[in-house]
Scaffold this motif. Structure first.
Motif, PDB file in Angstrom:
ATOM      1  N   ALA A 171       0.761  -1.466   0.060  1.00  0.00           N
ATOM      2  CA  ALA A 171      -0.033  -0.032  -0.086  1.00  0.00           C
ATOM      3  C   ALA A 171       1.017   1.155   0.107  1.00  0.00           C
ATOM      4  CB  ALA A 171      -1.046  -0.208   1.312  1.00  0.00           C
ATOM      5  N   ALA A 172       0.330   2.301  -0.519  1.00  0.00           N
ATOM      6  CA  ALA A 172       1.113   3.530  -0.512  1.00  0.00           C
ATOM      7  C   ALA A 172       0.170   4.955  -0.432  1.00  0.00           C
ATOM      8  CB  ALA A 172       1.922   3.608  -1.916  1.00  0.00           C
ATOM      9  N   GLY A 173       0.854   5.888  -0.148  1.00  0.00           N
ATOM     10  CA  GLY A 173       0.150   7.193   0.061  1.00  0.00           C
ATOM     11  C   GLY A 173      -0.642   7.213   1.641  1.00  0.00           C
ATOM     12  N   PRO A 174      -1.138   8.421   1.471  1.00  0.00           N
ATOM     13  CA  PRO A 174      -1.943   9.024   2.897  1.00  0.00           C
ATOM     14  C   PRO A 174      -3.163   8.223   2.986  1.00  0.00           C
ATOM     15  CG  PRO A 174      -2.295  10.470   1.059  1.00  0.00           C
ATOM     16  CD  PRO A 174      -1.135   9.502   0.665  1.00  0.00           C
ATOM     17  N   VAL A 175      -3.752   7.762   4.231  1.00  0.00           N
ATOM     18  CA  VAL A 175      -4.764   7.050   4.512  1.00  0.00           C
ATOM     19  C   VAL A 175      -5.805   8.102   4.746  1.00  0.00           C
ATOM     20  CG1 VAL A 175      -5.929   5.561   6.176  1.00  0.00           C
ATOM     21  CG2 VAL A 175      -3.688   4.951   5.548  1.00  0.00           C
ATOM     22  N   LEU A 176      -7.150   8.076   4.133  1.00  0.00           N
ATOM     23  CA  LEU A 176      -8.257   9.092   4.578  1.00  0.00           C
ATOM     24  C   LEU A 176      -8.402   9.083   5.905  1.00  0.00           C
ATOM     25  CD1 LEU A 176     -10.673  10.318   2.850  1.00  0.00           C
ATOM     26  CD2 LEU A 176     -11.924   8.225   3.668  1.00  0.00           C
ATOM     27  N   GLU A 177      -8.937  10.365   6.173  1.00  0.00           N
ATOM     28  CA  GLU A 177      -9.179  10.767   7.550  1.00  0.00           C
ATOM     29  C   GLU A 177     -10.799  11.149   7.428  1.00  0.00           C
ATOM     30  OE1 GLU A 177      -7.249  14.185   8.933  1.00  0.00           O
ATOM     31  OE2 GLU A 177      -5.288  13.280   8.838  1.00  0.00           O
ATOM     32  N   ARG A 178     -11.443  10.495   8.363  1.00  0.00           N
ATOM     33  CA  ARG A 178     -12.974  10.575   8.080  1.00  0.00           C
ATOM     34  C   ARG A 178     -13.623  11.728   7.764  1.00  0.00           C
ATOM     35  NH1 ARG A 178     -15.813   5.973   8.644  1.00  0.00           N
ATOM     36  NH2 ARG A 178     -14.892   4.107   9.657  1.00  0.00           N
ATOM     37  N   PRO A 179     -13.251  12.964   8.332  1.00  0.00           N
ATOM     38  CA  PRO A 179     -13.927  14.053   8.081  1.00  0.00           C
ATOM     39  C   PRO A 179     -14.053  14.516   6.506  1.00  0.00           C
ATOM     40  CG  PRO A 179     -12.799  14.502   9.857  1.00  0.00           C
ATOM     41  CD  PRO A 179     -12.220  13.255   9.431  1.00  0.00           C
ATOM     42  N   TYR A 180     -13.017  13.722   5.876  1.00  0.00           N
ATOM     43  CA  TYR A 180     -12.969  14.078   4.404  1.00  0.00           C
ATOM     44  C   TYR A 180     -13.630  12.892   3.561  1.00  0.00           C
ATOM     45  CZ  TYR A 180      -9.814  17.723   5.992  1.00  0.00           C
ATOM     46  OH  TYR A 180      -9.398  18.863   6.380  1.00  0.00           O
ATOM     47  N   ALA A 181     -14.351  12.238   4.072  1.00  0.00           N
ATOM     48  CA  ALA A 181     -14.916  11.021   3.498  1.00  0.00           C
ATOM     49  C   ALA A 181     -16.124  11.548   2.222  1.00  0.00           C
ATOM     50  CB  ALA A 181     -15.804  10.184   4.403  1.00  0.00           C
ATOM     51  N   SER A 182     -16.026  10.771   1.260  1.00  0.00           N
ATOM     52  CA  SER A 182     -17.114  11.094   0.180  1.00  0.00           C
ATOM     53  C   SER A 182     -16.962   9.933  -0.719  1.00  0.00           C
ATOM     54  CB  SER A 182     -16.386  12.443  -0.699  1.00  0.00           C
ATOM     55  OG  SER A 182     -15.456  12.015  -1.158  1.00  0.00           O
ATOM     56  N   PHE A 183     -17.627   9.985  -2.173  1.00  0.00           N
ATOM     57  CA  PHE A 183     -17.741   8.866  -2.809  1.00  0.00           C
ATOM     58  C   PHE A 183     -16.256   8.401  -3.388  1.00  0.00           C
ATOM     59  CE2 PHE A 183     -19.681   6.929  -7.060  1.00  0.00           C
ATOM     60  CZ  PHE A 183     -19.689   5.716  -6.123  1.00  0.00           C
ATOM     61  N   VAL A 184     -15.339   9.442  -3.330  1.00  0.00           N
ATOM     62  CA  VAL A 184     -13.998   9.172  -3.722  1.00  0.00           C
ATOM     63  C   VAL A 184     -13.038   8.585  -2.538  1.00  0.00           C
ATOM     64  CG1 VAL A 184     -13.929  10.493  -5.944  1.00  0.00           C
ATOM     65  CG2 VAL A 184     -13.333  11.572  -3.532  1.00  0.00           C
ATOM     66  N   GLY A 185     -13.904   8.288  -1.340  1.00  0.00           N
ATOM     67  CA  GLY A 185     -13.098   7.657  -0.220  1.00  0.00           C
ATOM     68  C   GLY A 185     -14.183   7.571   0.885  1.00  0.00           C
ATOM     69  N   ARG A 186     -14.734   6.621   0.896  1.00  0.00           N
ATOM     70  CA  ARG A 186     -15.542   6.402   2.103  1.00  0.00           C
ATOM     71  C   ARG A 186     -15.278   5.844   3.519  1.00  0.00           C
ATOM     72  NH1 ARG A 186     -20.143   8.271  -0.207  1.00  0.00           N
ATOM     73  NH2 ARG A 186     -21.607   6.712  -1.508  1.00  0.00           N
ATOM     74  N   GLU A 187     -14.116   5.304   3.424  1.00  0.00           N
ATOM     75  CA  GLU A 187     -13.316   4.784   4.640  1.00  0.00           C
ATOM     76  C   GLU A 187     -12.007   4.952   4.644  1.00  0.00           C
ATOM     77  OE1 GLU A 187     -15.139   3.986   7.477  1.00  0.00           O
ATOM     78  OE2 GLU A 187     -17.170   3.223   6.629  1.00  0.00           O
ATOM     79  N   PRO A 188     -11.269   4.888   5.907  1.00  0.00           N
ATOM     80  CA  PRO A 188      -9.743   5.208   6.046  1.00  0.00           C
ATOM     81  C   PRO A 188      -9.128   4.083   5.326  1.00  0.00           C
ATOM     82  CG  PRO A 188     -10.806   4.853   7.978  1.00  0.00           C
ATOM     83  CD  PRO A 188     -11.924   4.826   7.339  1.00  0.00           C
TER      84      PRO A 188
END
Length: 448
Positions: free
Chosen positions: A217-234
């Motif tokens: 895996a690579a890159g940043p992990v999603l933070e929940r306040p920024y969830a959207s359809f291009v990233g629902r979960e971390p």
């Protein structure tokens, strides 16, 4: 939400022996045995090639040398036993094909052993005719006469009600992913799993290769306040997983309060170090701007330019392999090459997009030339291009809606780039979150 840790465990083999499953993490191993686990996974068609694990789909046999057998092929080889006695709805697009390029929906519809009653289309549509951010709507498939339901921008109880209205018992998911968190098909899978749990339906995921490999895996992990359809979960920006592995992770980590009855049908012949060209499978563009596996290789990095005023190459024959804008000159390519990023060269280029940003206007920019796929890190390359674009071109800017924050999963990349940080400093900022995700990810991997 902080991802739970359950330890770093061995990988599940997927190369044609029942014993390979024994090395998997607890979630994958319990699923392969056909037992329930804490994630609520009902089971998986394991990677066994000759002696299927109890409660799993049976063997598909060994693939031809150098050729991967996909989940849909293994399902067929087992006589569709996984779907026996169920009214089936399929979530798919043009990539849901057999090795001889027949579409899964056409094959299932023609087979009396399968009661296929509905089709569900994601972003771009079931037949793939819509551009980014669009879909084909609801109607009838002219080839089969089946009702086709539009799932784009539909989730939760609305999607659960759609499954109920369609009269299905089981949702089958078969779509080619490209390995990046912001590619929306993995979140269509997530939404379908969540809605199926609400509606009391089962989900069967037919696995396909990650075209850019699955070594890490690579890159940043999603933070929940920024969830959207291009990233629902971390999860990490480049997750390094297949659709079936992600389904197991979703059920085990994010849907634990209400898990779905999940079955996955694994591939045979695929290894984590494999790129798409080694699979022996035909490539069908999973979306209009993903024409080749080389596009997918660059996408996790260069799609970040969707969040800027520069073109990410949409409207050209090489989207995501070229980026640029009016007024950019050779200094950007020179600055990017000076970073010495492994596996990639940046070449000055010129292009005129036919649509999307800067349509009809000559743009200067860079073309990515990946000369070592194993060494290439698309996320670092994308960050390097953001850093150098801001330094080399006075016209650099972010989209006013800060879409870059949705793509990267927080405001950290944007604020660090604006503060003048370099690639290594920005990567160090996400390192701890990536390490936590990597530990969780490990237990859901099905292939060596």
């Amino acid at each position: 939400m902080t991802l739970s840790r359950r330890g770093v465990l061995g990988l599940a083999g997927a190369m044609g022996t029942a014993g390979a499953v024994a090395g998997a993490g607890p979630a994958a191993r319990a699923a392969a045995a056909g037992t329930s686990n804490t994630a609520g996974t009902a089971g998986t068609a394991g990677a066994a090639g000759t002696a299927g694990a109890a409660g799993t789909a049976g063997a598909a046999g060994a693939p031809a040398p150098g050729r991967v057998l996909t989940g849909c092929e293994r399902l067929a080889a087992d006589g569709y036993a996984e779907l026996a006695g169920q009214r089936v709805g399929v979530v798919t697009n043009p990539t849901g094909i057999t090795a001889d390029a027949r579409h899964l929906v056409d094959v299932l519809h023609a087979d009396p052993r399968v009661d296929l009653v509905a089709v569900f289309g994601p972003e771009h549509g079931f037949r793939g005719s819509a551009q980014a951010g669009g879909s084909e709507g609801t109607g009838r498939d002219p080839a089969t006469g089946l009702p086709v339901y539009d799932t784009y921008d539909t989730s939760g109880q609305r999607l659960a009600d759609l499954f109920t209205a369609a009269g299905i018992d089981t949702v089958v998911f078969d779509i080619q992913d490209v390995g990046a968190r912001f590619y929306t098909y993995v979140w269509t899978l997530y939404d379908c799993m969540r809605a199926a749990a609400l509606a009391g339906k089962a989900v069967v995921v037919l696995d396909r290769p990650n075209p850019v490999g699955g070594r890490r895996a690579a890159g940043p992990v999603l933070e929940r306040p920024y969830a959207s359809f291009v990233g629902r979960e971390p999860i990490a920006l480049a997750h390094g997983m297949t659709a079936a592995e992600l389904a197991l992770l979703f059920n085990g980590e994010f849907l634990r309060a209400r898990p779905v009855r999940l079955r996955t049908v694994a591939m045979t012949g695929w290894r984590r170090a494999s790129f798409y060209g080694s699979t022996g499978l035909p490539w069908v563009p999973p979306s209009p701007n993903m024409p080749t596996p080389d596009t997918a290789l660059a996408y996790a990095g260069t799609c970040l330019f969707e969040g800027t005023t520069l073109s990410e190459g949409r409207g050209t024959t090489t989207p995501f392999e070229v980026v640029g804008a009016e007024g950019v000159d050779r200094r950007w390519a020179e600055a990017a090459n000076a970073l010495g990023l492994p596996g990639v060269w940046f070449r000055e280029t010129w292009f005129t997009p036919s649509f999307s940003k800067h349509a009809g206007k000559p743009c200067g920019g860079v073309r990515l030339i990946v000369h070592d796929r194993e060494a290439f890190d698309p996320v670092r390359a994308g960050i390097g291009l953001l850093v150098t674009a801001r330094r080399a071109w006075s016209g650099f800017g972010w989209r006013a809606d800060h879409w870059i924050d949705r793509l990267t999963g927080s405001d950290r990349v944007r604020t660090l780039v604006d503060a003048g940080a370099g690639v290594e400093e920005i990567a160090a900022d996400w390192a701890a979150g990536l390490a936590r995700f990597a530990s969780v990810r490990e237990q859901y991997l099905l292939y060596p």
